[in-house]
Write an enzyme that holds these catalytic residues in place. Structure first.
Site, PDB file in Angstrom:
ATOM      1  N   LYS A   1     -11.763  89.023 122.494  1.00  0.00           N
ATOM      2  CA  LYS A   1     -12.368  90.197 123.145  1.00  0.00           C
ATOM      3  C   LYS A   1     -11.564  91.462 122.860  1.00  0.00           C
ATOM      4  CE  LYS A   1     -14.459  87.394 126.749  1.00  0.00           C
ATOM      5  NZ  LYS A   1     -14.572  87.086 128.176  1.00  0.00           N
TER       6      LYS A   1
ATOM      7  N   CYS B   1     -21.185  87.312 138.540  1.00  0.00           N
ATOM      8  CA  CYS B   1     -21.707  86.666 137.335  1.00  0.00           C
ATOM      9  C   CYS B   1     -23.040  85.996 137.682  1.00  0.00           C
ATOM     10  CB  CYS B   1     -20.703  85.625 136.834  1.00  0.00           C
ATOM     11  SG  CYS B   1     -20.658  84.154 137.866  1.00  0.00           S
TER      12      CYS B   1
ATOM     13  N   CYS C   1     -16.105  85.382 134.456  1.00  0.00           N
ATOM     14  CA  CYS C   1     -16.929  86.325 133.682  1.00  0.00           C
ATOM     15  C   CYS C   1     -17.038  87.700 134.352  1.00  0.00           C
ATOM     16  CB  CYS C   1     -18.320  85.756 133.445  1.00  0.00           C
ATOM     17  SG  CYS C   1     -18.297  84.289 132.400  1.00  0.00           S
TER      18      CYS C   1
ATOM     19  N   LYS D   1     -12.974  82.305 121.864  1.00  0.00           N
ATOM     20  CA  LYS D   1     -13.555  83.653 121.909  1.00  0.00           C
ATOM     21  C   LYS D   1     -12.464  84.724 121.851  1.00  0.00           C
ATOM     22  CE  LYS D   1     -14.005  83.082 126.873  1.00  0.00           C
ATOM     23  NZ  LYS D   1     -14.985  82.927 127.935  1.00  0.00           N
TER      24      LYS D   1
ATOM     25  N   CYS E   1     -26.349  79.074 134.720  1.00  0.00           N
ATOM     26  CA  CYS E   1     -25.096  78.747 134.039  1.00  0.00           C
ATOM     27  C   CYS E   1     -24.682  77.297 134.298  1.00  0.00           C
ATOM     28  CB  CYS E   1     -23.982  79.688 134.495  1.00  0.00           C
ATOM     29  SG  CYS E   1     -22.424  79.259 133.715  1.00  0.00           S
TER      30      CYS E   1
ATOM     31  N   CYS F   1     -17.496  80.110 139.055  1.00  0.00           N
ATOM     32  CA  CYS F   1     -16.504  79.157 138.556  1.00  0.00           C
ATOM     33  C   CYS F   1     -15.274  79.944 138.108  1.00  0.00           C
ATOM     34  CB  CYS F   1     -17.088  78.303 137.416  1.00  0.00           C
ATOM     35  SG  CYS F   1     -16.910  79.028 135.782  1.00  0.00           S
TER      36      CYS F   1
ATOM     37  N   ARG G   1     -27.999  86.659 124.235  1.00  0.00           N
ATOM     38  CA  ARG G   1     -27.153  87.808 124.615  1.00  0.00           C
ATOM     39  C   ARG G   1     -27.098  88.790 123.446  1.00  0.00           C
ATOM     40  NH1 ARG G   1     -21.470  85.701 126.149  1.00  0.00           N
ATOM     41  NH2 ARG G   1     -22.530  84.982 128.009  1.00  0.00           N
TER      42      ARG G   1
ATOM     43  N   ARG H   1     -16.162  89.013 120.204  1.00  0.00           N
ATOM     44  CA  ARG H   1     -17.359  89.239 121.039  1.00  0.00           C
ATOM     45  C   ARG H   1     -17.696  90.730 121.086  1.00  0.00           C
ATOM     46  NH1 ARG H   1     -18.200  84.987 124.768  1.00  0.00           N
ATOM     47  NH2 ARG H   1     -17.585  83.017 123.788  1.00  0.00           N
TER      48      ARG H   1
END
Ligand code: SF4
Length: 646
Positions: free
Chosen positions: A228, A449, A498, A226, A455, A494, A73, A142
């Site tokens: 953001k 996503c 995302c 993470k 994934c 899920c 990514r 991120r």
């Protein structure tokens, strides 16, 4: 080492980070081994370098080794992709990947399908073409988002982009491990950091910095999870402003000079099914800071999460839980203690609007930009649709940079007036729709996503399923006489969220194979959290499930009321009640008779059930195989007969 104030047993990943020698091991050693994949420990460290180890789940065969491959990514603040980087990624996807590029919902590119043995070549090529993958994944800051429109005559847009870049630089890991591993210690070809960023990194505050550490902002355990950030301008909610750990809004004076930033904190959407302690949360408005203080303020918030975020339970470690558990005032006070001063009051803002910037727009400097809708963010060639080739031809011929949008679209920038025809011709010749009005609006405003097959967390399809589901919803709406109706739909495989389904008017969240949790009640401008309406809607039941809901909306909406706002206003009890008493197909029959009232089953009346009783009622109905209204009727009759006896 940074320690949580209350010493508890930290999670396994915390120990791994601490042992990694600032993100080197065991990744570095395993990279030199002739194996098809990394161990679990190395994959955790690999994330900080911008990569997830995955396997092609379509190729799984019992008893055989998985088809291991890596996803890479990019770190692309504000979605900026210089022309040389696009051409490099395009080539890498052909030579080493699965021949496609995936635009992420945080404005980066992903390449899927890279074998372990090719990782070094691929990352090195990205680094040598003005790109990076550093901290695109992992427990760090991120990719920082900002509105993708490159307006040159609107200074606030320029400030948002500039500060997205500078804060990304400020929060970049500093230990040098990334360049040691992927470039053998050479310096990457990249733009120099701004002097103000270098100065801001040195600023100590009151405990913001870990002295004498190779990672002065993060320390050796980095962040608990993470992190953001977005930077936007007043009124522009192309960035989903309420969903980030920190959101900054640039505030200018009448002359367009930057004065400071409104600050929001504590957003985050990831959750886990059936774990009530996990939830999607939108951010709080916490205050305002002057321009000169912005870097210290960001560092103070990061330090608060670094030192007080939960390192024992990764499901509870995002900063949103810290703010939820503490309350906004305590959180603010702690941030201010690092910052060394009080935050000023949040300033009034205009209403948020969602913009996708598709089609032609003047940049404000004589040049133009052009937004291309990319279904599900997948840049590929498939039959007559050849977006990947079209972009390659445009970039090769015109050397244009692009900006990736938070809704996984592409904006080609810096197009001279005399280049407009070339851009349109190439796109038309390659089967790409250039008129935004010609894009099916359900598709235009949707997101999905990647989910299966790449994934590892997906429980069901998303990107591959959404086009078919969109077609079926369009067909149903047309049958119901709602030809012009559209709303924001988002789907994930899920509950990690995302594609931010919890902000959609209609969100699909994978809850089992071929089944989705249904979320209703977000708004078209993404300012309100949706709520879960149904736990497991089977894809087979899509039409029967949504027909009564859409009919109720059509009949009960206020003038120009959106689908999500309607669902939120009337409430789920009313929707369920209508659906329970609705006869499938009845509205379509009547619609041809131009009747406006729905048909109900004869001899039935509508009764509402409180929301908290509904799941129990449904459970009993499923268990006993009886309709819900029959169970209510029986219960009432029993109640009435008992009252009579009394
Ligand atoms: Fe994977 Fe879930 Fe994210 Fe989709 S939402 S990409 S399934 S982690």
């Amino acid at each position: 080492m940074v320690q949580t104030p209350i010493e508890k047993k930290v999670s396994k990943v915390e120990k791994l980070k601490e042992r990694s020698n600032f993100l080197r091991e065991p990744l570095l050693s395993e990279l030199q081994q002739d194996t098809t994949h990394f161990t679990e420990d190395a994959t955790q460290i690999l994330k900080f370098h911008g990569s997830y180890q995955q396997d092609n789940r379509d190729h799984r065969v019992s008893g055989q080794e998985k088809d291991y491959q890596m996803m890479l990514r990019t770190r692309s603040p504000g979605g900026f992709i210089p022309p040389e980087l696009f051409l490099a990624l395009d080539r890498l996807a052909e030579e080493y990947g699965n021949h496609t590029l995936r635009i992420t919902t945080r404005q980066g590119f992903q390449i899927h399908g890279i074998l372990k043995q090719n990782m070094k070549t691929v990352i090195k090529t990205i680094l040598n073409n003005m790109g990076s993958t550093l901290s695109a994944c992992g427990d760090v800051n991120r990719n920082i988002m900002s509105p993708p429109a490159p307006f040159k005559n609107k200074p606030e847009y320029q400030y948002a982009f500039k500060y997205a870049n500078n804060i990304a630089d400020l929060l970049n890991p500093q230990s040098g491990a990334y360049y040691e591993i992927w470039l053998d210690g050479e310096k990457a070809v990249s733009v120099e950091e701004a002097p103000e960023v270098k100065a801001a990194r040195q600023s100590k505050g009151r405990g913001m910095i870990i002295e004498n550490s190779p990672e002065p902002i993060y320390g050796e355990q980095f962040l608990p999870r993470k992190f953001k950030i977005c930077v936007t301008v007043p009124g522009d909610n192309s960035v989903d402003v309420y969903t980030h750990d920190i959101s900054l809004v640039v505030m200018t004076n009448k002359k367009g000079e930057l004065q400071g930033f409104n600050v929001l904190a504590g957003g985050g959407l990831g959750r886990t099914h059936n774990k009530e302690e996990t939830f999607a949360r939108i951010s709080d408005e916490i205050g305002y800071v002057d321009r000169a203080d912005i870097y210290d303020l960001v560092k103070a918030i990061v330090a608060t999460q670094r030192d007080y975020g939960d390192r024992t339970n990764r499901r509870h470690s995002r900063m949103k839980y810290l703010i939820h558990d503490w309350g906004v005032e305590k959180f603010k006070a702690k941030v201010e203690s690092y910052f060394g001063k009080e935050l000023k009051p949040y300033k009034k803002l205009p209403a948020w609007q969602y913009q996708d910037f598709l089609g032609w727009h003047e940049q404000g400097d004589g040049n133009w930009f052009f937004g291309i809708g990319v279904e599900n963010g997948r840049v590929k060639d498939e039959g007559a649709f050849q977006l990947k080739t079209a972009l390659r031809e445009i970039v090769q011929q015109l050397n244009l940079p692009m900006r990736l949008s938070p809704n996984h679209n592409i904006i080609l920038c810096e197009i001279a007036p005399e280049q407009k025809a070339t851009v349109e011709n190439i796109l038309n010749n390659r089967g790409i729709i250039t008129d935004p009005q010609a894009i099916e609006p359900l598709t235009r405003y949707s997101m999905a996503c990647p989910a299966l097959p790449t994934c590892g967390l997906a429980v069901t399809e998303s990107e591959r399923a959404l086009p078919g589901i969109t077609d079926r919803i369009r067909t149903l709406l047309n049958k119901l006489g709602m030809v012009d109706e559209h709303f924001v739909m988002r789907m994930t495989g899920c509950p990690n969220g995302c594609a931010r389904p919890y902000m959609a008017e209609l969100g699909f969240v994978g809850s089992a194979p071929e089944k989705y949790q249904i979320w209703l009640g977000g708004t078209p401008n993404q300012t309100q959290l949706a709520q879960p309406y149904e736990q497991k809607m089977s894809v087979d039941e899509l039409e029967t499930f949504f027909e009564p809901i859409f009919v109720f909306f059509k009949q009960g909406r206020k003038s120009k009321e959106s689908f999500g706002s309607f669902c939120s206003r009337v409430g789920f009890a009313a929707i369920r009640n209508f659906a329970e008493n609705y006869t499938l197909g009845s509205y379509m029959d009547m619609d041809t008779d131009t009747t406006t009232q729905p048909k109900f089953r004869k001899n039935q009346r509508r009764v509402s059930v409180p929301d908290h009783l509904f799941p129990r009622l449904k459970e009993i109905a499923e268990k006993e195989g009886r309709p819900m209204n029959q169970i209510i009727a029986d219960a009432l009759s029993d109640y009435f007969s008992k009252s009579k006896e009394a």
